[in-house]
Design a protein around this motif. Structure first.
Motif, PDB file in Angstrom:
ATOM      1  N   THR A 122       0.704  -1.185   0.104  1.00  0.00           N
ATOM      2  CA  THR A 122      -0.106  -0.201   0.076  1.00  0.00           C
ATOM      3  C   THR A 122       0.677   1.128   0.002  1.00  0.00           C
ATOM      4  O   THR A 122       1.852   1.487   0.595  1.00  0.00           O
ATOM      5  N   MET A 123       0.708   2.240  -0.874  1.00  0.00           N
ATOM      6  CA  MET A 123       1.341   3.465  -1.040  1.00  0.00           C
ATOM      7  C   MET A 123       0.462   4.733  -0.471  1.00  0.00           C
ATOM      8  O   MET A 123      -0.573   4.685  -0.876  1.00  0.00           O
ATOM      9  N   GLY A 124       1.216   5.594   0.114  1.00  0.00           N
ATOM     10  CA  GLY A 124       0.613   6.651   0.604  1.00  0.00           C
ATOM     11  C   GLY A 124       1.293   8.039   0.527  1.00  0.00           C
ATOM     12  O   GLY A 124       2.697   7.718   0.298  1.00  0.00           O
TER      13      GLY A 124
ATOM     14  N   SER B 168      -3.824   7.326  -0.449  1.00  0.00           N
ATOM     15  CA  SER B 168      -3.417   6.156  -0.476  1.00  0.00           C
ATOM     16  C   SER B 168      -3.952   5.261  -1.430  1.00  0.00           C
ATOM     17  O   SER B 168      -4.930   5.486  -2.048  1.00  0.00           O
ATOM     18  N   SER B 169      -3.129   4.326  -1.780  1.00  0.00           N
ATOM     19  CA  SER B 169      -3.644   3.353  -2.962  1.00  0.00           C
ATOM     20  C   SER B 169      -3.205   1.908  -2.506  1.00  0.00           C
ATOM     21  O   SER B 169      -1.999   1.496  -2.026  1.00  0.00           O
TER      22      SER B 169
ATOM     23  N   GLY C 253      -4.139  -0.302  -7.032  1.00  0.00           N
ATOM     24  CA  GLY C 253      -4.653   0.910  -7.287  1.00  0.00           C
ATOM     25  C   GLY C 253      -6.175   0.736  -7.219  1.00  0.00           C
ATOM     26  O   GLY C 253      -6.790   1.604  -7.688  1.00  0.00           O
ATOM     27  N   GLY C 254      -6.846  -0.683  -7.009  1.00  0.00           N
ATOM     28  CA  GLY C 254      -8.090  -0.722  -6.921  1.00  0.00           C
ATOM     29  C   GLY C 254      -8.834  -0.087  -6.050  1.00  0.00           C
ATOM     30  O   GLY C 254     -10.232   0.207  -6.205  1.00  0.00           O
ATOM     31  N   TYR C 255      -8.272   0.180  -4.940  1.00  0.00           N
ATOM     32  CA  TYR C 255      -8.811   1.017  -3.660  1.00  0.00           C
ATOM     33  C   TYR C 255      -8.013   2.178  -3.292  1.00  0.00           C
ATOM     34  O   TYR C 255      -6.808   2.099  -3.278  1.00  0.00           O
TER      35      TYR C 255
END
Length: 119
Positions: A33-35, A50-51, A55-57
């Motif tokens: 998870t990237m933020g 955040s992703s 990238g779906g959420y």
């Protein structure tokens, strides 16, 4: 270990746009998870966006919803933050961060990039 390097910050007038980039190295972040976070002078660091790993959420702070967009390119190990309709209150140092999806805390942080929005 994951190393994160942000770029794309700068000085922009209110209403303008900037695109921040975060390049990861040391390990693929495709499962992370990237933020994006930011810290303004005299204030605590705050969450921006955040992703999830694919990238779906995505999730955004209320203050940036509709203006900022987070995206990622796992093939290039990069994450971006497109910032539109910038306001002076968006002025801050912006940080990229990474965490495993199962973790709550972000384990890896970049050094930050300065964004200054003039009125």
């Amino acid at each position: 270990q994951v190393q994160l390097v942000e770029s794309g910050g700068g000085l922009v007038q209110a209403g303008g746009s900037l695109r921040l980039s975060c390049a990861a190295s040391g390990r693929t972040v495709s499962m992370y998870t990237m933020g994006w976070f930011r810290q303004a002078p005299g204030k605590e660091r705050e969450f921006v966006a955040s992703s999830s790993w694919n990238g779906g959420y995505t999730n955004y702070a209320d203050s940036v919803k509709g203006r900022f967009t987070i995206s990622r390119d796992n093939a290039k190990n990069t994450v971006h933050l497109q910032m539109n309709s910038l306001k002076p209150e968006d002025t801050a140092v912006y940080y990229c961060a990474a965490r495993m999806a199962r973790d709550y805390e972000y384990a890896y942080w970049g050094q930050g990039t300065q964004v200054t929005v003039s009125s």
